[in-house]
Design a protein around this motif. Structure first.
Motif, PDB file in Angstrom:
ATOM      1  N   ILE A 100       0.843  -1.197   0.000  1.00 57.98           N
ATOM      2  CA  ILE A 100       0.000   0.000   0.000  1.00 57.98           C
ATOM      3  C   ILE A 100       0.880   1.249   0.000  1.00 57.98           C
ATOM      4  O   ILE A 100       0.639   2.191  -0.768  1.00 57.98           O
ATOM      5  CB  ILE A 100      -0.965  -0.022   1.199  1.00 57.98           C
ATOM      6  CG1 ILE A 100      -1.973  -1.172   1.029  1.00 57.98           C
ATOM      7  CG2 ILE A 100      -1.685   1.316   1.355  1.00 57.98           C
ATOM      8  CD1 ILE A 100      -2.777  -1.497   2.263  1.00 57.98           C
ATOM      9  N   HIS A 101       1.919   1.233   0.815  1.00 52.81           N
ATOM     10  CA  HIS A 101       2.861   2.354   0.859  1.00 52.81           C
ATOM     11  C   HIS A 101       3.553   2.532  -0.497  1.00 52.81           C
ATOM     12  O   HIS A 101       3.721   3.661  -0.981  1.00 52.81           O
ATOM     13  CB  HIS A 101       3.884   2.126   1.970  1.00 52.81           C
ATOM     14  CG  HIS A 101       4.916   3.173   2.076  1.00 52.81           C
ATOM     15  ND1 HIS A 101       4.670   4.420   2.597  1.00 52.81           N
ATOM     16  CD2 HIS A 101       6.209   3.174   1.701  1.00 52.81           C
ATOM     17  CE1 HIS A 101       5.765   5.148   2.535  1.00 52.81           C
ATOM     18  NE2 HIS A 101       6.710   4.407   2.005  1.00 52.81           N
ATOM     19  N   ASP A 102       3.947   1.428  -1.118  1.00 48.10           N
ATOM     20  CA  ASP A 102       4.596   1.495  -2.426  1.00 48.10           C
ATOM     21  C   ASP A 102       3.647   2.065  -3.481  1.00 48.10           C
ATOM     22  O   ASP A 102       4.084   2.822  -4.368  1.00 48.10           O
ATOM     23  CB  ASP A 102       5.089   0.124  -2.864  1.00 48.10           C
ATOM     24  CG  ASP A 102       6.272  -0.380  -2.047  1.00 48.10           C
ATOM     25  OD1 ASP A 102       6.880   0.431  -1.296  1.00 48.10           O
ATOM     26  OD2 ASP A 102       6.583  -1.582  -2.150  1.00 48.10           O
TER      27      ASP A 102
ATOM     28  N   ASN B 168     -16.499  -6.746  -2.690  1.00 45.77           N
ATOM     29  CA  ASN B 168     -16.104  -5.793  -3.726  1.00 45.77           C
ATOM     30  C   ASN B 168     -16.523  -4.372  -3.354  1.00 45.77           C
ATOM     31  O   ASN B 168     -15.752  -3.426  -3.557  1.00 45.77           O
ATOM     32  CB  ASN B 168     -16.691  -6.189  -5.078  1.00 45.77           C
ATOM     33  CG  ASN B 168     -16.065  -7.457  -5.633  1.00 45.77           C
ATOM     34  OD1 ASN B 168     -15.034  -7.929  -5.155  1.00 45.77           O
ATOM     35  ND2 ASN B 168     -16.700  -8.022  -6.633  1.00 45.77           N
ATOM     36  N   ARG B 169     -17.709  -4.215  -2.815  1.00 44.25           N
ATOM     37  CA  ARG B 169     -18.165  -2.880  -2.391  1.00 44.25           C
ATOM     38  C   ARG B 169     -17.302  -2.354  -1.243  1.00 44.25           C
ATOM     39  O   ARG B 169     -16.947  -1.171  -1.209  1.00 44.25           O
ATOM     40  CB  ARG B 169     -19.641  -2.913  -1.986  1.00 44.25           C
ATOM     41  CG  ARG B 169     -20.579  -2.906  -3.175  1.00 44.25           C
ATOM     42  CD  ARG B 169     -22.014  -2.600  -2.777  1.00 44.25           C
ATOM     43  NE  ARG B 169     -22.538  -3.456  -1.726  1.00 44.25           N
ATOM     44  CZ  ARG B 169     -23.091  -4.645  -1.920  1.00 44.25           C
ATOM     45  NH1 ARG B 169     -23.217  -5.128  -3.141  1.00 44.25           N
ATOM     46  NH2 ARG B 169     -23.540  -5.350  -0.909  1.00 44.25           N
ATOM     47  N   ALA B 170     -16.953  -3.223  -0.314  1.00 43.78           N
ATOM     48  CA  ALA B 170     -16.114  -2.809   0.817  1.00 43.78           C
ATOM     49  C   ALA B 170     -14.728  -2.381   0.340  1.00 43.78           C
ATOM     50  O   ALA B 170     -14.172  -1.396   0.837  1.00 43.78           O
ATOM     51  CB  ALA B 170     -16.009  -3.942   1.842  1.00 43.78           C
ATOM     52  N   VAL B 171     -14.180  -3.095  -0.612  1.00 45.26           N
ATOM     53  CA  VAL B 171     -12.882  -2.700  -1.179  1.00 45.26           C
ATOM     54  C   VAL B 171     -13.013  -1.333  -1.842  1.00 45.26           C
ATOM     55  O   VAL B 171     -12.148  -0.477  -1.686  1.00 45.26           O
ATOM     56  CB  VAL B 171     -12.346  -3.758  -2.166  1.00 45.26           C
ATOM     57  CG1 VAL B 171     -11.155  -3.233  -2.960  1.00 45.26           C
ATOM     58  CG2 VAL B 171     -11.971  -5.035  -1.429  1.00 45.26           C
ATOM     59  N   GLY B 172     -14.116  -1.103  -2.536  1.00 41.84           N
ATOM     60  CA  GLY B 172     -14.339   0.185  -3.175  1.00 41.84           C
ATOM     61  C   GLY B 172     -14.369   1.334  -2.188  1.00 41.84           C
ATOM     62  O   GLY B 172     -13.877   2.427  -2.474  1.00 41.84           O
ATOM     63  N   ARG B 173     -14.939   1.085  -1.025  1.00 40.93           N
ATOM     64  CA  ARG B 173     -15.004   2.132   0.008  1.00 40.93           C
ATOM     65  C   ARG B 173     -13.667   2.312   0.721  1.00 40.93           C
ATOM     66  O   ARG B 173     -13.246   3.430   0.984  1.00 40.93           O
ATOM     67  CB  ARG B 173     -16.081   1.791   1.047  1.00 40.93           C
ATOM     68  CG  ARG B 173     -17.495   1.999   0.573  1.00 40.93           C
ATOM     69  CD  ARG B 173     -18.501   1.827   1.708  1.00 40.93           C
ATOM     70  NE  ARG B 173     -18.409   0.532   2.369  1.00 40.93           N
ATOM     71  CZ  ARG B 173     -19.002  -0.577   1.956  1.00 40.93           C
ATOM     72  NH1 ARG B 173     -19.737  -0.566   0.861  1.00 40.93           N
ATOM     73  NH2 ARG B 173     -18.871  -1.700   2.628  1.00 40.93           N
TER      74      ARG B 173
ATOM     75  N   LEU C 127     -10.441   0.675   0.047  1.00 43.08           N
ATOM     76  CA  LEU C 127      -9.198   0.601  -0.725  1.00 43.08           C
ATOM     77  C   LEU C 127      -9.502   0.869  -2.207  1.00 43.08           C
ATOM     78  O   LEU C 127      -9.322   0.002  -3.059  1.00 43.08           O
ATOM     79  CB  LEU C 127      -8.565  -0.783  -0.569  1.00 43.08           C
ATOM     80  CG  LEU C 127      -8.182  -1.201   0.846  1.00 43.08           C
ATOM     81  CD1 LEU C 127      -7.980  -2.709   0.933  1.00 43.08           C
ATOM     82  CD2 LEU C 127      -6.926  -0.461   1.275  1.00 43.08           C
ATOM     83  N   PRO C 128      -9.976   2.063  -2.513  1.00 41.97           N
ATOM     84  CA  PRO C 128     -10.502   2.326  -3.857  1.00 41.97           C
ATOM     85  C   PRO C 128      -9.506   2.111  -4.992  1.00 41.97           C
ATOM     86  O   PRO C 128      -9.915   1.758  -6.100  1.00 41.97           O
ATOM     87  CB  PRO C 128     -10.970   3.777  -3.789  1.00 41.97           C
ATOM     88  CG  PRO C 128     -10.300   4.373  -2.613  1.00 41.97           C
ATOM     89  CD  PRO C 128     -10.049   3.245  -1.653  1.00 41.97           C
ATOM     90  N   ARG C 129      -8.218   2.271  -4.735  1.00 43.03           N
ATOM     91  CA  ARG C 129      -7.258   2.084  -5.831  1.00 43.03           C
ATOM     92  C   ARG C 129      -7.261   0.636  -6.320  1.00 43.03           C
ATOM     93  O   ARG C 129      -6.915   0.351  -7.455  1.00 43.03           O
ATOM     94  CB  ARG C 129      -5.855   2.537  -5.433  1.00 43.03           C
ATOM     95  CG  ARG C 129      -5.141   1.633  -4.496  1.00 43.03           C
ATOM     96  CD  ARG C 129      -3.669   1.998  -4.248  1.00 43.03           C
ATOM     97  NE  ARG C 129      -3.316   3.353  -4.485  1.00 43.03           N
ATOM     98  CZ  ARG C 129      -3.139   4.286  -3.533  1.00 43.03           C
ATOM     99  NH1 ARG C 129      -3.300   3.960  -2.271  1.00 43.03           N
ATOM    100  NH2 ARG C 129      -2.794   5.504  -3.846  1.00 43.03           N
ATOM    101  N   PHE C 130      -7.679  -0.296  -5.471  1.00 40.85           N
ATOM    102  CA  PHE C 130      -7.706  -1.707  -5.858  1.00 40.85           C
ATOM    103  C   PHE C 130      -9.079  -2.161  -6.356  1.00 40.85           C
ATOM    104  O   PHE C 130      -9.247  -3.309  -6.746  1.00 40.85           O
ATOM    105  CB  PHE C 130      -7.287  -2.587  -4.678  1.00 40.85           C
ATOM    106  CG  PHE C 130      -5.922  -2.273  -4.141  1.00 40.85           C
ATOM    107  CD1 PHE C 130      -4.798  -2.423  -4.932  1.00 40.85           C
ATOM    108  CD2 PHE C 130      -5.753  -1.820  -2.853  1.00 40.85           C
ATOM    109  CE1 PHE C 130      -3.528  -2.133  -4.440  1.00 40.85           C
ATOM    110  CE2 PHE C 130      -4.494  -1.528  -2.339  1.00 40.85           C
ATOM    111  CZ  PHE C 130      -3.380  -1.681  -3.149  1.00 40.85           C
TER     112      PHE C 130
END
Length: 102
Positions: A25-27, A85-90, A92-95
């Motif tokens: 994530i940092h990278d 998928n919705r949770a990732v969108g909220r 970790l949106p870059r993924f």
């Protein structure tokens, strides 16, 4: 509002992802900054570096999602995948952009 069925497990999974892949994530953040700061002649290469890192994160999340979904029945798995998928969108949106295609 009705609570999502898999909210707790997804929250824990994303917490674990954040912890285990903090370096990635940092990278990603660093690669995005490098792209933003790159001169025009280097921007395409920097963006490619960023996308490679994002793709890695997306694949890791999709693997996490799919491994858990494989333990569920068909209907529950479909619901879980949608919620994940919705949770990732909220969170970790870059993924999130390509996760539905994985």
């Amino acid at each position: 509002m009705r609570r999502r069925r898999f909210a707790d497990v997804i929250e824990r999974q994303l917490d674990l992802f954040d912890e285990e892949h903090a370096g990635l994530i940092h990278d990603c953040e660093g690669a995005e900054r490098a792209y933003d700061a790159a001169p025009r002649d280097e921007a395409e290469e920097r963006y490619g570096d960023y996308l490679d890192l994002v793709e890695t994160g997306t694949e890791l999340l999709a693997d996490l999602r799919d491994n858990f979904a494989s333990t569920l029945g068909e209907d529950a798995a479909e619901r879980y995948v949608d919620e994940f998928n919705r949770a990732v969108g909220r969170r970790l949106p870059r993924f999130a952009l390509e996760i539905e295609n994985r």
